[in-house]
Design a protein around this motif. Sequence first.
Motif, PDB file in Angstrom:
ATOM      1  N   SER A  83       0.840  -1.198   0.000  1.00 35.15           N
ATOM      2  CA  SER A  83       0.000   0.000   0.000  1.00 35.15           C
ATOM      3  C   SER A  83       0.875   1.248   0.000  1.00 35.15           C
ATOM      4  CB  SER A  83      -0.893   0.010   1.245  1.00 35.15           C
ATOM      5  OG  SER A  83      -0.083   0.177   2.396  1.00 35.15           O
ATOM      6  N   THR A  84       0.236   2.398  -0.185  1.00 35.63           N
ATOM      7  CA  THR A  84       0.995   3.646  -0.166  1.00 35.63           C
ATOM      8  C   THR A  84       1.614   3.895   1.207  1.00 35.63           C
ATOM      9  OG1 THR A  84      -1.068   4.857   0.193  1.00 35.63           O
ATOM     10  CG2 THR A  84      -0.240   4.773  -2.059  1.00 35.63           C
ATOM     11  N   SER A  85       0.953   3.469   2.280  1.00 33.44           N
ATOM     12  CA  SER A  85       1.552   3.661   3.608  1.00 33.44           C
ATOM     13  C   SER A  85       2.812   2.795   3.758  1.00 33.44           C
ATOM     14  CB  SER A  85       0.543   3.392   4.725  1.00 33.44           C
ATOM     15  OG  SER A  85       0.104   2.071   4.695  1.00 33.44           O
ATOM     16  N   ASP A  86       2.821   1.600   3.172  1.00 28.58           N
ATOM     17  CA  ASP A  86       4.035   0.771   3.162  1.00 28.58           C
ATOM     18  C   ASP A  86       5.153   1.481   2.406  1.00 28.58           C
ATOM     19  OD1 ASP A  86       2.592  -1.257   4.456  1.00 28.58           O
ATOM     20  OD2 ASP A  86       2.227  -2.370   2.600  1.00 28.58           O
ATOM     21  N   TRP A  87       4.795   2.079   1.273  1.00 36.27           N
ATOM     22  CA  TRP A  87       5.760   2.813   0.446  1.00 36.27           C
ATOM     23  C   TRP A  87       6.402   3.933   1.257  1.00 36.27           C
ATOM     24  CZ3 TRP A  87       7.606   2.526  -4.601  1.00 36.27           C
ATOM     25  CH2 TRP A  87       8.243   3.659  -5.102  1.00 36.27           C
ATOM     26  N   VAL A  88       5.572   4.724   1.936  1.00 34.75           N
ATOM     27  CA  VAL A  88       6.075   5.847   2.728  1.00 34.75           C
ATOM     28  C   VAL A  88       6.958   5.347   3.870  1.00 34.75           C
ATOM     29  CG1 VAL A  88       5.389   7.730   4.278  1.00 34.75           C
ATOM     30  CG2 VAL A  88       4.203   7.417   2.098  1.00 34.75           C
ATOM     31  N   SER A  89       6.573   4.264   4.518  1.00 39.06           N
ATOM     32  CA  SER A  89       7.381   3.762   5.636  1.00 39.06           C
ATOM     33  C   SER A  89       8.737   3.231   5.168  1.00 39.06           C
ATOM     34  CB  SER A  89       6.623   2.702   6.431  1.00 39.06           C
ATOM     35  OG  SER A  89       6.517   1.506   5.710  1.00 39.06           O
ATOM     36  N   LYS A  90       8.815   2.700   3.945  1.00 35.93           N
ATOM     37  CA  LYS A  90      10.085   2.161   3.427  1.00 35.93           C
ATOM     38  C   LYS A  90      10.940   3.225   2.732  1.00 35.93           C
ATOM     39  CE  LYS A  90       9.250  -2.418   3.829  1.00 35.93           C
ATOM     40  NZ  LYS A  90      10.024  -3.520   4.240  1.00 35.93           N
ATOM     41  N   LEU A  91      10.274   4.149   2.002  1.00 32.56           N
ATOM     42  CA  LEU A  91      11.021   5.081   1.152  1.00 32.56           C
ATOM     43  C   LEU A  91      10.856   6.551   1.531  1.00 32.56           C
ATOM     44  CD1 LEU A  91      10.200   3.349  -2.234  1.00 32.56           C
ATOM     45  CD2 LEU A  91      12.365   3.263  -1.002  1.00 32.56           C
ATOM     46  N   GLY A  92       9.915   6.851   2.423  1.00 30.85           N
ATOM     47  CA  GLY A  92       9.678   8.239   2.804  1.00 30.85           C
ATOM     48  C   GLY A  92       8.552   8.856   1.995  1.00 30.85           C
ATOM     49  N   LYS A  93       8.130  10.046   2.420  1.00 35.29           N
ATOM     50  CA  LYS A  93       7.007  10.724   1.746  1.00 35.29           C
ATOM     51  C   LYS A  93       7.370  11.176   0.340  1.00 35.29           C
ATOM     52  CE  LYS A  93       4.186  12.337   5.483  1.00 35.29           C
ATOM     53  NZ  LYS A  93       2.967  13.075   5.473  1.00 35.29           N
ATOM     54  N   SER A  94       8.626  11.468   0.118  1.00 38.28           N
ATOM     55  CA  SER A  94       9.063  11.974  -1.176  1.00 38.28           C
ATOM     56  C   SER A  94      10.284  11.182  -1.638  1.00 38.28           C
ATOM     57  CB  SER A  94       9.409  13.458  -1.038  1.00 38.28           C
ATOM     58  OG  SER A  94       9.902  13.961  -2.240  1.00 38.28           O
ATOM     59  N   THR A  95      10.334  10.881  -2.928  1.00 35.70           N
ATOM     60  CA  THR A  95      11.484  10.163  -3.505  1.00 35.70           C
ATOM     61  C   THR A  95      11.980  10.918  -4.730  1.00 35.70           C
ATOM     62  OG1 THR A  95      10.188   8.822  -5.052  1.00 35.70           O
ATOM     63  CG2 THR A  95      10.471   7.937  -2.802  1.00 35.70           C
ATOM     64  N   VAL A  96      13.062  10.433  -5.300  1.00 28.76           N
ATOM     65  CA  VAL A  96      13.596  11.062  -6.513  1.00 28.76           C
ATOM     66  C   VAL A  96      12.588  11.020  -7.655  1.00 28.76           C
ATOM     67  CG1 VAL A  96      16.035  10.712  -5.969  1.00 28.76           C
ATOM     68  CG2 VAL A  96      14.790   8.934  -7.175  1.00 28.76           C
ATOM     69  N   GLN A 122      14.373   1.405  -7.735  1.00 25.06           N
ATOM     70  CA  GLN A 122      14.477  -0.052  -7.828  1.00 25.06           C
ATOM     71  C   GLN A 122      15.642  -0.553  -6.981  1.00 25.06           C
ATOM     72  OE1 GLN A 122      15.783  -1.679 -11.594  1.00 25.06           O
ATOM     73  NE2 GLN A 122      14.776  -3.629 -11.187  1.00 25.06           N
ATOM     74  N   LYS A 123      16.770   0.145  -7.032  1.00 22.69           N
ATOM     75  CA  LYS A 123      17.937  -0.246  -6.246  1.00 22.69           C
ATOM     76  C   LYS A 123      17.617  -0.183  -4.747  1.00 22.69           C
ATOM     77  CE  LYS A 123      22.831   0.828  -5.737  1.00 22.69           C
ATOM     78  NZ  LYS A 123      23.922   1.693  -6.168  1.00 22.69           N
ATOM     79  N   MET A 124      16.904   0.864  -4.333  1.00 19.56           N
ATOM     80  CA  MET A 124      16.522   1.001  -2.923  1.00 19.56           C
ATOM     81  C   MET A 124      15.580  -0.136  -2.504  1.00 19.56           C
ATOM     82  SD  MET A 124      15.915   5.115  -2.802  1.00 19.56           S
ATOM     83  CE  MET A 124      15.331   5.165  -1.109  1.00 19.56           C
ATOM     84  N   LEU A 125      14.624  -0.479  -3.373  1.00 20.00           N
ATOM     85  CA  LEU A 125      13.682  -1.553  -3.055  1.00 20.00           C
ATOM     86  C   LEU A 125      14.387  -2.910  -2.988  1.00 20.00           C
ATOM     87  CD1 LEU A 125      10.637  -0.411  -5.198  1.00 20.00           C
ATOM     88  CD2 LEU A 125      10.833  -0.352  -2.707  1.00 20.00           C
ATOM     89  N   LEU A 126      15.321  -3.141  -3.890  1.00 19.24           N
ATOM     90  CA  LEU A 126      16.070  -4.401  -3.847  1.00 19.24           C
ATOM     91  C   LEU A 126      16.877  -4.501  -2.557  1.00 19.24           C
ATOM     92  CD1 LEU A 126      17.250  -4.675  -7.560  1.00 19.24           C
ATOM     93  CD2 LEU A 126      15.554  -6.112  -6.397  1.00 19.24           C
ATOM     94  N   ALA A 127      17.454  -3.379  -2.133  1.00 15.78           N
ATOM     95  CA  ALA A 127      18.188  -3.370  -0.869  1.00 15.78           C
ATOM     96  C   ALA A 127      17.253  -3.633   0.311  1.00 15.78           C
ATOM     97  CB  ALA A 127      18.912  -2.036  -0.694  1.00 15.78           C
ATOM     98  N   ALA A 128      16.037  -3.082   0.261  1.00 14.22           N
ATOM     99  CA  ALA A 128      15.049  -3.293   1.328  1.00 14.22           C
ATOM    100  C   ALA A 128      14.590  -4.745   1.376  1.00 14.22           C
ATOM    101  CB  ALA A 128      13.863  -2.361   1.153  1.00 14.22           C
ATOM    102  N   ASP A 129      14.563  -5.407   0.213  1.00  8.20           N
ATOM    103  CA  ASP A 129      14.166  -6.817   0.146  1.00  8.20           C
ATOM    104  C   ASP A 129      15.201  -7.715   0.812  1.00  8.20           C
ATOM    105  OD1 ASP A 129      11.667  -7.350  -0.869  1.00  8.20           O
ATOM    106  OD2 ASP A 129      12.307  -7.388  -2.953  1.00  8.20           O
TER     107      ASP A 129
END
Length: 131
Positions: A83-96, A122-129
């Motif tokens: 969800s968008t809340s998951d996105w914000v918790s992993k990557l923050g409210k704003s991204t590149v 994508q690189k950030m998400l792979l690192a989070a995985d």
Amino acid sequence: MESEDLTKIPCCQTLLSLFGISLAQHLKETSLFQLPNLPTSISCLQNFQSKLSSLSLSPNLVSYCFDPLQFVISPNICANIQSTSDWVSKLGKSTVLDSACRPDLSDLSSCGGCVDAGFAIQKMLLAADGP
């Protein structure tokens, strides 16, 4: 015989891009990146195929290109972001992506910057995985 990667078939890739617009609308309305269950995914894909058939396109394009399960929420999706809340918790409210991607990407440098930002995310998400 190896199975063919259907995302490399230009027609399937184009259809995935078009279906992605629907998924983006779903995200906007529900804050969920994917569909809630298999019956919903099947129904959406049948509706999509109906629209394609009305354009005199092959009646089995969607079943050829997509597995309905690929659009269903599961805990093992990218970095467990559902969800968008998951996105914000992993990557923050704003991204590149927010600064690099604009609605009008007709200028090739803008398009290139958006693609580069996508690869950075994508690189950030792979690192989070993790491994």
